[in-house]
Design a protein around this motif. Structure first.
Motif, PDB file in Angstrom:
ATOM      1  N   UNK A   9       0.851  -1.186   0.000  1.00  0.00           N
ATOM      2  CA  UNK A   9       0.000   0.000   0.000  1.00  0.00           C
ATOM      3  C   UNK A   9       0.888   1.237   0.000  1.00  0.00           C
ATOM      4  N   UNK A  10       0.691   2.094  -0.982  1.00  0.00           N
ATOM      5  CA  UNK A  10       1.386   3.382  -1.056  1.00  0.00           C
ATOM      6  C   UNK A  10       0.320   4.416  -0.753  1.00  0.00           C
ATOM      7  N   UNK A  11       0.405   5.043   0.418  1.00  0.00           N
ATOM      8  CA  UNK A  11      -0.674   5.963   0.751  1.00  0.00           C
ATOM      9  C   UNK A  11      -0.493   6.713   2.041  1.00  0.00           C
ATOM     10  N   UNK A  12      -1.589   7.273   2.497  1.00  0.00           N
ATOM     11  CA  UNK A  12      -1.558   8.176   3.639  1.00  0.00           C
ATOM     12  C   UNK A  12      -1.673   7.442   4.966  1.00  0.00           C
ATOM     13  N   UNK A  13      -1.094   8.054   5.978  1.00  0.00           N
ATOM     14  CA  UNK A  13      -1.201   7.584   7.360  1.00  0.00           C
ATOM     15  C   UNK A  13      -1.477   8.810   8.221  1.00  0.00           C
ATOM     16  N   UNK A  14      -2.589   8.799   8.909  1.00  0.00           N
ATOM     17  CA  UNK A  14      -2.994   9.935   9.734  1.00  0.00           C
ATOM     18  C   UNK A  14      -3.269   9.488  11.153  1.00  0.00           C
ATOM     19  N   UNK A  15      -3.414  10.458  12.023  1.00  0.00           N
ATOM     20  CA  UNK A  15      -3.924  10.217  13.364  1.00  0.00           C
ATOM     21  C   UNK A  15      -5.247  10.960  13.460  1.00  0.00           C
ATOM     22  N   UNK A  16      -6.296  10.214  13.823  1.00  0.00           N
ATOM     23  CA  UNK A  16      -7.623  10.814  13.973  1.00  0.00           C
ATOM     24  C   UNK A  16      -7.794  11.296  15.406  1.00  0.00           C
ATOM     25  N   UNK A  17      -8.195  12.543  15.557  1.00  0.00           N
ATOM     26  CA  UNK A  17      -8.430  13.175  16.857  1.00  0.00           C
ATOM     27  C   UNK A  17      -9.925  13.479  16.935  1.00  0.00           C
ATOM     28  N   UNK A  18     -10.681  12.590  17.538  1.00  0.00           N
ATOM     29  CA  UNK A  18     -12.141  12.669  17.487  1.00  0.00           C
ATOM     30  C   UNK A  18     -12.713  13.182  18.800  1.00  0.00           C
ATOM     31  N   UNK A  19     -13.483  14.248  18.710  1.00  0.00           N
ATOM     32  CA  UNK A  19     -14.157  14.837  19.862  1.00  0.00           C
ATOM     33  C   UNK A  19     -15.664  14.661  19.689  1.00  0.00           C
ATOM     34  N   UNK A  20     -16.307  14.173  20.728  1.00  0.00           N
ATOM     35  CA  UNK A  20     -17.754  13.974  20.724  1.00  0.00           C
ATOM     36  C   UNK A  20     -18.391  15.029  21.612  1.00  0.00           C
ATOM     37  N   UNK A  21     -19.457  15.646  21.113  1.00  0.00           N
ATOM     38  CA  UNK A  21     -20.142  16.677  21.892  1.00  0.00           C
ATOM     39  C   UNK A  21     -21.581  16.819  21.422  1.00  0.00           C
ATOM     40  N   UNK A  22     -22.388  17.527  22.199  1.00  0.00           N
ATOM     41  CA  UNK A  22     -23.791  17.721  21.835  1.00  0.00           C
ATOM     42  C   UNK A  22     -23.976  18.717  20.706  1.00  0.00           C
ATOM     43  N   UNK A  67       6.994  14.478  14.711  1.00  0.00           N
ATOM     44  CA  UNK A  67       6.321  14.768  15.978  1.00  0.00           C
ATOM     45  C   UNK A  67       6.070  13.459  16.734  1.00  0.00           C
ATOM     46  N   UNK A  68       5.336  13.504  17.817  1.00  0.00           N
ATOM     47  CA  UNK A  68       5.102  12.290  18.602  1.00  0.00           C
ATOM     48  C   UNK A  68       4.222  11.283  17.869  1.00  0.00           C
ATOM     49  N   UNK A  69       3.432  11.724  16.888  1.00  0.00           N
ATOM     50  CA  UNK A  69       2.565  10.802  16.169  1.00  0.00           C
ATOM     51  C   UNK A  69       3.307   9.945  15.146  1.00  0.00           C
ATOM     52  N   UNK A  70       4.416  10.448  14.606  1.00  0.00           N
ATOM     53  CA  UNK A  70       5.150   9.705  13.577  1.00  0.00           C
ATOM     54  C   UNK A  70       5.651   8.359  14.062  1.00  0.00           C
ATOM     55  N   UNK A  75       5.049   2.354  14.950  1.00  0.00           N
ATOM     56  CA  UNK A  75       4.899   1.283  15.943  1.00  0.00           C
ATOM     57  C   UNK A  75       3.545   0.590  15.792  1.00  0.00           C
ATOM     58  N   UNK A  76       2.496   1.357  15.512  1.00  0.00           N
ATOM     59  CA  UNK A  76       1.177   0.763  15.314  1.00  0.00           C
ATOM     60  C   UNK A  76       1.181  -0.187  14.117  1.00  0.00           C
ATOM     61  N   UNK A  77       1.797   0.235  13.011  1.00  0.00           N
ATOM     62  CA  UNK A  77       1.895  -0.674  11.856  1.00  0.00           C
ATOM     63  C   UNK A  77       2.588  -1.969  12.270  1.00  0.00           C
ATOM     64  N   UNK A  78       3.702  -1.836  12.965  1.00  0.00           N
ATOM     65  CA  UNK A  78       4.459  -3.025  13.375  1.00  0.00           C
ATOM     66  C   UNK A  78       3.641  -3.915  14.305  1.00  0.00           C
ATOM     67  N   UNK A  79       2.909  -3.313  15.236  1.00  0.00           N
ATOM     68  CA  UNK A  79       2.065  -4.097  16.142  1.00  0.00           C
ATOM     69  C   UNK A  79       0.946  -4.817  15.393  1.00  0.00           C
ATOM     70  N   UNK A  80       0.516  -4.234  14.276  1.00  0.00           N
ATOM     71  CA  UNK A  80      -0.519  -4.861  13.457  1.00  0.00           C
ATOM     72  C   UNK A  80       0.058  -5.953  12.550  1.00  0.00           C
ATOM     73  N   UNK A  81       1.393  -6.085  12.538  1.00  0.00           N
ATOM     74  CA  UNK A  81       2.030  -7.076  11.677  1.00  0.00           C
ATOM     75  C   UNK A  81       2.267  -6.586  10.261  1.00  0.00           C
ATOM     76  N   UNK A  82       2.304  -5.274  10.083  1.00  0.00           N
ATOM     77  CA  UNK A  82       2.525  -4.664   8.766  1.00  0.00           C
ATOM     78  C   UNK A  82       3.989  -4.262   8.640  1.00  0.00           C
TER      79      UNK A  82
END
Length: 164
Positions: A9-22, A67-70, A75-82
């Protein structure tokens, strides 16, 4: 014994910052949110994880920030076995992020900050040629917009990609 497929896969990798509110804040207004969730995302990264969860061997080609997300994304890819050998850190750049605001009914507003995703270059893809050569024929997902659309990878001819 059948050879297990390899999906690149050649593509994007992001971090989602999701806030829930009324409600969404009005211009100039500061409000308190109800819940917050941080997760890994990006169209390319999501495809890589989905393919891995289906049992495929997967390699990812992407750029993340210094930054801290990179490093956390790698590490997340590696933990997923990617295979994240070709997920490179762009020094001085932020990682791609997506602040997401969600109301109870599911209505959302998303701002995607591409960050290091925009720095993925044809040279980065060329550097991943060892991975791309190993992939199962027609199993390379190209999930990014290349500023130089005429650039081709240095891959043996004929090389065909299914752009999903």
């Amino acid at each position: 014994m059948a050879k297990q497929s390899l999906i690149a896969v050649v593509g994007s990798a992001n971090v989602d910052l999701t806030t829930f509110n009324d409600v969404f804040p009005r211009p100039g207004e500061t409000i308190f949110g109800k819940n917050f969730d941080l997760g890994f995302g990006g169209k390319g990264a999501n495809q890589a994880v989905a393919a891995r969860l289906c049992g495929a061997n997967v390699g990812m080609v992407a750029k993340v920030g210094s930054d801290l997300f990179g490093p956390a994304t790698i590490k997340n890819f590696e933990l997923q076995g990617i295979d994240a050998k070709y997920v490179r850190i762009a020094e001085g750049a932020s990682s791609g992020v997506a602040p997401i605001f969600v109301e109870p009914g599911g209505q959302n507003r998303i701002i995607v900050v591409k960050g290091a995703n925009d720095l993925l270059s044809p040279e980065d893809v060329d550097a991943a040629a060892p991975l791309l050569r190993r992939r199962t024929p027609s199993s390379c997902s190209l999930r990014f917009l290349c500023a130089r659309s005429t650039t081709r990878c240095a891959l043996p001819k004929p090389t065909a990609f299914a752009a999903l």
